[in-house]
Design a protein around this motif. Sequence first.
Motif, PDB file in Angstrom:
ATOM      1  N   VAL A  27       0.658  -0.960   0.169  1.00 52.03           N
ATOM      2  CA  VAL A  27      -0.242  -0.182   0.172  1.00 52.03           C
ATOM      3  C   VAL A  27       1.001   1.176  -0.400  1.00 52.03           C
ATOM      4  O   VAL A  27       1.691   1.316   1.044  1.00 52.03           O
ATOM      5  CB  VAL A  27      -1.208  -0.175   1.263  1.00 52.03           C
ATOM      6  CG1 VAL A  27      -1.949   1.586   1.498  1.00 52.03           C
ATOM      7  CG2 VAL A  27      -1.890  -1.491   1.225  1.00 52.03           C
ATOM      8  N   SER A  62       1.328   5.556  -1.055  1.00 55.34           N
ATOM      9  CA  SER A  62       0.091   7.407  -0.583  1.00 55.34           C
ATOM     10  C   SER A  62       0.023   6.946  -1.583  1.00 55.34           C
ATOM     11  O   SER A  62      -0.915   7.880  -1.982  1.00 55.34           O
ATOM     12  CB  SER A  62       0.691   7.915   0.279  1.00 55.34           C
ATOM     13  OG  SER A  62       1.740   8.484  -0.427  1.00 55.34           O
ATOM     14  N   SER A  80      -2.665   2.017  -4.711  1.00 58.78           N
ATOM     15  CA  SER A  80      -2.215   3.584  -4.166  1.00 58.78           C
ATOM     16  C   SER A  80      -3.379   3.822  -3.955  1.00 58.78           C
ATOM     17  O   SER A  80      -4.086   3.786  -4.956  1.00 58.78           O
ATOM     18  CB  SER A  80      -1.319   4.325  -6.023  1.00 58.78           C
ATOM     19  OG  SER A  80      -1.201   5.785  -5.352  1.00 58.78           O
ATOM     20  N   MET A  81      -2.900   5.106  -2.828  1.00 58.40           N
ATOM     21  CA  MET A  81      -4.024   5.666  -2.949  1.00 58.40           C
ATOM     22  C   MET A  81      -4.349   6.630  -2.789  1.00 58.40           C
ATOM     23  O   MET A  81      -4.133   8.640  -3.005  1.00 58.40           O
ATOM     24  CB  MET A  81      -4.148   6.527  -0.802  1.00 58.40           C
ATOM     25  CG  MET A  81      -4.864   5.087  -0.463  1.00 58.40           C
ATOM     26  SD  MET A  81      -4.820   5.081   1.174  1.00 58.40           S
ATOM     27  CE  MET A  81      -5.227   3.536   2.226  1.00 58.40           C
ATOM     28  N   SER A 114      -8.864   5.506  -2.707  1.00 56.69           N
ATOM     29  CA  SER A 114      -8.592   5.628  -1.458  1.00 56.69           C
ATOM     30  C   SER A 114     -10.139   5.056  -0.971  1.00 56.69           C
ATOM     31  O   SER A 114     -10.455   6.024   0.371  1.00 56.69           O
ATOM     32  CB  SER A 114      -8.529   6.796  -1.092  1.00 56.69           C
ATOM     33  OG  SER A 114      -9.352   8.052  -1.893  1.00 56.69           O
ATOM     34  N   LEU A 159     -10.550  -0.473  -0.508  1.00 61.51           N
ATOM     35  CA  LEU A 159      -9.954  -0.902   0.073  1.00 61.51           C
ATOM     36  C   LEU A 159     -10.020  -2.403   0.948  1.00 61.51           C
ATOM     37  O   LEU A 159      -9.098  -3.154   1.265  1.00 61.51           O
ATOM     38  CB  LEU A 159      -9.345   0.236   1.528  1.00 61.51           C
ATOM     39  CG  LEU A 159      -7.960  -0.223   2.024  1.00 61.51           C
ATOM     40  CD1 LEU A 159      -6.794  -0.430   1.398  1.00 61.51           C
ATOM     41  CD2 LEU A 159      -7.686   0.907   2.612  1.00 61.51           C
ATOM     42  N   VAL A 187       2.214  -1.713   4.260  1.00 55.24           N
ATOM     43  CA  VAL A 187       1.791  -0.359   4.068  1.00 55.24           C
ATOM     44  C   VAL A 187       3.260   0.136   4.357  1.00 55.24           C
ATOM     45  O   VAL A 187       4.188   0.195   5.111  1.00 55.24           O
ATOM     46  CB  VAL A 187       0.804  -0.095   5.560  1.00 55.24           C
ATOM     47  CG1 VAL A 187       0.904   1.765   4.872  1.00 55.24           C
ATOM     48  CG2 VAL A 187      -0.420  -0.460   5.512  1.00 55.24           C
ATOM     49  N   HIS A 209       0.623   7.733   5.868  1.00 56.12           N
ATOM     50  CA  HIS A 209      -0.754   8.816   5.160  1.00 56.12           C
ATOM     51  C   HIS A 209      -1.721   7.701   4.817  1.00 56.12           C
ATOM     52  O   HIS A 209      -3.310   7.855   5.010  1.00 56.12           O
ATOM     53  CB  HIS A 209      -0.423  10.024   4.168  1.00 56.12           C
ATOM     54  CG  HIS A 209       0.188  10.737   4.981  1.00 56.12           C
ATOM     55  ND1 HIS A 209      -0.153  12.165   5.669  1.00 56.12           N
ATOM     56  CD2 HIS A 209       1.816  11.202   4.288  1.00 56.12           C
ATOM     57  CE1 HIS A 209       0.941  12.699   5.708  1.00 56.12           C
ATOM     58  NE2 HIS A 209       1.734  12.106   4.977  1.00 56.12           N
ATOM     59  N   CYS A 210      -1.128   6.452   4.581  1.00 54.42           N
ATOM     60  CA  CYS A 210      -1.983   5.206   4.574  1.00 54.42           C
ATOM     61  C   CYS A 210      -3.373   4.164   6.057  1.00 54.42           C
ATOM     62  O   CYS A 210      -3.611   3.821   5.445  1.00 54.42           O
ATOM     63  CB  CYS A 210      -2.066   4.719   3.521  1.00 54.42           C
ATOM     64  SG  CYS A 210      -0.657   4.963   1.599  1.00 54.42           S
ATOM     65  N   ARG A 253      -6.565   4.402   7.565  1.00 52.39           N
ATOM     66  CA  ARG A 253      -7.564   4.390   6.634  1.00 52.39           C
ATOM     67  C   ARG A 253      -7.287   2.345   7.024  1.00 52.39           C
ATOM     68  O   ARG A 253      -8.505   1.380   6.678  1.00 52.39           O
ATOM     69  CB  ARG A 253      -7.124   4.760   4.838  1.00 52.39           C
ATOM     70  CG  ARG A 253      -7.644   5.767   5.335  1.00 52.39           C
ATOM     71  CD  ARG A 253      -7.977   6.372   3.888  1.00 52.39           C
ATOM     72  NE  ARG A 253      -8.529   6.294   2.666  1.00 52.39           N
ATOM     73  CZ  ARG A 253      -9.741   6.997   3.438  1.00 52.39           C
ATOM     74  NH1 ARG A 253      -9.777   8.014   4.230  1.00 52.39           N
ATOM     75  NH2 ARG A 253     -11.205   6.421   2.413  1.00 52.39           N
TER      76      ARG A 253
END
Length: 345
Positions: A6, A8, A38-39, A61, A66, A78, A82-83, A86
Amino acid sequence: MKVLHVLSSLNVGGAERFGIDIANVQRRYQKLDVSILSMGDHGEPLEEEVIAQNILLTITSKLSVLRSTIKMMDVVHVHSLHCLLRVLIASFGVNTKIVFTHHNNQVNKSLKWYLIYKLASFRVDTMVFVVKMAETKFLATYPNFKGKSITIANGVLERKQDKTLSNKFRLGLVGRFVPLKAQHILIEAVSLLPDSLKKRISLTFFGTGDLLENNRKLAELKIPDVESTFNGFITDRDEIYTNIDCLIVTSETEGLSLAILEAIASGTPIIASNVGGNSELVQNGVNGYLYEYGDIQCLSKNIADIIAKNSEFEHFTKTNKEKFLVNYSLEQCATQYLDIYQKCC
């Protein structure tokens, strides 16, 4: 084993580069069923690279997507703070194992992050740090991660390049044009060199960002007679390191700098600010030089020294090639992560 990395975004950055590279090695050599989520947004610079490597890519996102993706995985790895939240929310009640790599050297101490890390202490199976100093600092603030933390230095792919000096000594700086990268320090340092040395060097910047134009104008003002090239995004790392003789790092803070690792892998000497994990990668006078962040005079002297001492340049090059093989190959790094995945599962 099904593994999801995962990220960002798919913009050019150290964590993003590492996530894609290790996914590729895991898919090709360890035969894992690897994918990337990818977010960020579609059309970012590294999206085509992921697709070209035949790695399954999801860009979203949305928590619902997810969560459904996580449910299909054995391990979710991860690579961005920032991810993290979530992923923690989306994985609630799911048996999928979570590995989190802390790619920077900062320890967040706000109430928000205290709560996030409190939740993570129950849900994250292994917290990986890329620099031992970062692990020590983090555990001093969040001791509940003791027993589930480990340090693994990021690895990179070998760059088989011969370093031969061209007519001009090419100084290169790789990184986004944001305040903490402080590219202006290199321009200021070069402006202090005598005219005889300025004629013998060129500057090449790789990256983009809000401060790019500011630095371009500063170069025109401070060093108008020095060849200065601003290349923007270059995704081909061989293109970067075949076109520089020495990597300059001016950052205010670093975790384990991917740019320095790539320089080591290509046998490129390094002059770096003594911050974060830089001192773990660069030994002063052994494979490059270290200077205190913001010390323009010292950086200028280091540049003058490496230009003047050809035998030292050759020694730094040889040492970096040896250093890479012993400590920083991506294959070794991937083996350590596979061991973590297997222990989690």
